[in-house]
Enzyme design. Structure first.
Site, PDB file in Angstrom:
ATOM      1  N   MET A  30       1.110  -1.475  -0.100  1.00 34.75           N
ATOM      2  CA  MET A  30       0.170   0.258  -0.353  1.00 34.75           C
ATOM      3  C   MET A  30       0.696   1.543   0.227  1.00 34.75           C
ATOM      4  SD  MET A  30      -3.306  -0.852   2.099  1.00 34.75           S
ATOM      5  CE  MET A  30      -2.807  -1.119   3.986  1.00 34.75           C
ATOM      6  N   GLY A  31       2.686   1.285  -0.370  1.00 31.84           N
ATOM      7  CA  GLY A  31       3.119   2.450  -0.609  1.00 31.84           C
ATOM      8  C   GLY A  31       3.837   2.861   1.399  1.00 31.84           C
ATOM      9  N   HIS A  37       9.060  -3.823   3.409  1.00 35.53           N
ATOM     10  CA  HIS A  37       8.720  -4.160   1.883  1.00 35.53           C
ATOM     11  C   HIS A  37      10.021  -4.686   1.076  1.00 35.53           C
ATOM     12  CE1 HIS A  37       5.682  -1.301   2.987  1.00 35.53           C
ATOM     13  NE2 HIS A  37       4.782  -2.025   3.237  1.00 35.53           N
TER      14      HIS A  37
HETATM   15  P1  AMP Z   1       1.569  -2.959   3.292  1.00 30.90           P
HETATM   16  O1  AMP Z   1       1.863  -1.347   2.516  1.00 30.90           O
HETATM   17  O2  AMP Z   1       2.192  -2.907   4.812  1.00 30.90           O
HETATM   18  O3  AMP Z   1      -0.243  -3.786   2.726  1.00 30.90           O
HETATM   19  O4  AMP Z   1       2.624  -4.039   3.657  1.00 30.90           O
HETATM   20  C1  AMP Z   1       2.729  -4.587   2.327  1.00 30.90           C
HETATM   21  C2  AMP Z   1       3.282  -6.205   2.624  1.00 30.90           C
HETATM   22  O5  AMP Z   1       4.510  -5.720   2.810  1.00 30.90           O
HETATM   23  C3  AMP Z   1       2.822  -6.989   3.617  1.00 30.90           C
HETATM   24  O6  AMP Z   1       3.083  -8.294   2.892  1.00 30.90           O
HETATM   25  C4  AMP Z   1       3.272  -6.784   4.768  1.00 30.90           C
HETATM   26  O7  AMP Z   1       3.302  -8.050   5.479  1.00 30.90           O
HETATM   27  C5  AMP Z   1       4.713  -6.535   4.328  1.00 30.90           C
HETATM   28  N1  AMP Z   1       5.579  -5.467   5.173  1.00 30.90           N
HETATM   29  C6  AMP Z   1       5.311  -5.047   5.682  1.00 30.90           C
HETATM   30  N2  AMP Z   1       6.011  -4.534   6.574  1.00 30.90           N
HETATM   31  C7  AMP Z   1       6.874  -5.456   7.097  1.00 30.90           C
HETATM   32  C8  AMP Z   1       7.895  -5.800   8.533  1.00 30.90           C
HETATM   33  N3  AMP Z   1       8.152  -4.883   8.818  1.00 30.90           N
HETATM   34  N4  AMP Z   1       8.730  -6.046   7.672  1.00 30.90           N
HETATM   35  C9  AMP Z   1       8.349  -7.640   6.537  1.00 30.90           C
HETATM   36  N5  AMP Z   1       7.221  -7.685   5.790  1.00 30.90           N
HETATM   37  C10 AMP Z   1       6.861  -6.271   5.768  1.00 30.90           C
END
Ligand code: AMP
Length: 281
Positions: A30-31, A37
């Protein structure tokens, strides 16, 4: 790294890649990208010829409009971070009208994985996640899709959806990336003041302490909740110690092969909602 904004252009590009027998990895985001990420992107770059990173703030997974409103938007910095990951990376950055030309009326239901914890406290959240992720799977048709274990429950729900809709792809779970304090990296961390960030570091500290307690499930649960709630500025919304696969609550350690503690804590004055988990077994 190059950017594509429409589904048509994305499909055309990926059709060409597949015609040349190139494998495709997908990293949905989601950016407001950070090292967490980036770890998923680097892994995909290593394991696939082409990596699609979607950057889309999906409105249907936000049950709280204020959460969506204040969610950080940092597209320029996101592109720089993707650039630094190297490899053949496509940033897919569609508008809301591109992903939802019409309201998505589909309803996904995978209890108990989507009805407990985040599912119970954020009604409709996982339905929105399944809506967007299923669309991305359909458009990208990846060989592998990368998800962070930071959102532990999300992976369990997506595995159910993949089985249900018979998507032919591999889900690759990736370990949580933490900052020096142990706080799980999250786009929402940028909304915390430095003092709140220091408070938030207690979450993982207490989760780790609870492993070495060697106590019963009940006492371990109570230790985590009581210790965190005793810190001014933190409030536990839930702490569930669950079967790591089905996400059903366990009351004994030997009730399941994998046992995981999943927590959500409100932090600070706004407050910001933070999630984390710990693996006991
Ligand atoms: P989001 O942008 O929050 O939807 O996250 C996108 C992807 O990145 C999802 O699969 C999250 O689980 C992963 N992600 C976000 N934060 C972390 C982190 N600290 N460590 C590993 N993966 C992450």
């Amino acid at each position: 790294m190059h950017t594509i904004n429409t589904i048509l252009d994305l499909r055309r590009h990926l059709d060409m890649c597949r015609a040349a027998e190139r494998t495709v990895g997908l990293v949905p985001t989601m950016g407001a990208l950070h090292e967490g990420h980036a770890s998923l992107v680097r892994r995909s770059v290593k394991e696939n010829d082409v990596t699609v990173v979607s950057i889309f703030l999906n409105p249907t997974q936000f049950n709280d409009p204020k959460d969506l409103e204040r969610y950080p938007r940092t597209l320029e910095a996101d592109c720089r971070l993707l650039e630094s990951c190297g490899g053949d990376v496509v940033a897919f950055v569609p508008r809301v009208s591109e992903m939802y030309p019409d309201p998505d009326l589909r309803h996904f239901s995978y209890p108990p994985t989507d009805s407990v914890m985040e599912g119970a406290f954020r009604p409709g959240h996982f339905n929105g996640v399944c809506q967007i992720v299923s669309k991305l799977f359909t458009y990208v048709m990846p060989d592998r899709a990368y998800f962070g274990e930071k959102d532990y429950q999300q992976i369990a729900v997506i595995r159910r959806m993949v089985a249900d809709l018979e998507f032919r792809l591999q889900i690759v779970p990736c370990p949580v990336v933490r900052d020096e304090s142990g706080l799980a990296m999250s786009s929402r961390n940028s909304l915390l003041t430095p003092e709140e960030r220091a408070l938030a570091a207690n979450i993982y500290r207490v989760l780790k302490e609870s492993i070495v307690l060697g106590a019963t499930v009940r006492d371990t649960h109570d230790y985590v909740v009581n210790t965190l709630n005793a810190i001014p500025g933190l409030e536990v919304q839930y702490y569930n110690i669950v079967d790591g696969d089905s996400l059903a609550d366990v009351s004994e350690w030997d009730e399941a092969e994998h046992v995981v503690g999943c927590i959500t804590v409100y932090c600070g004055a706004t407050p910001i909602r933070l999630i984390d988990h710990i693996r006991y077994k």
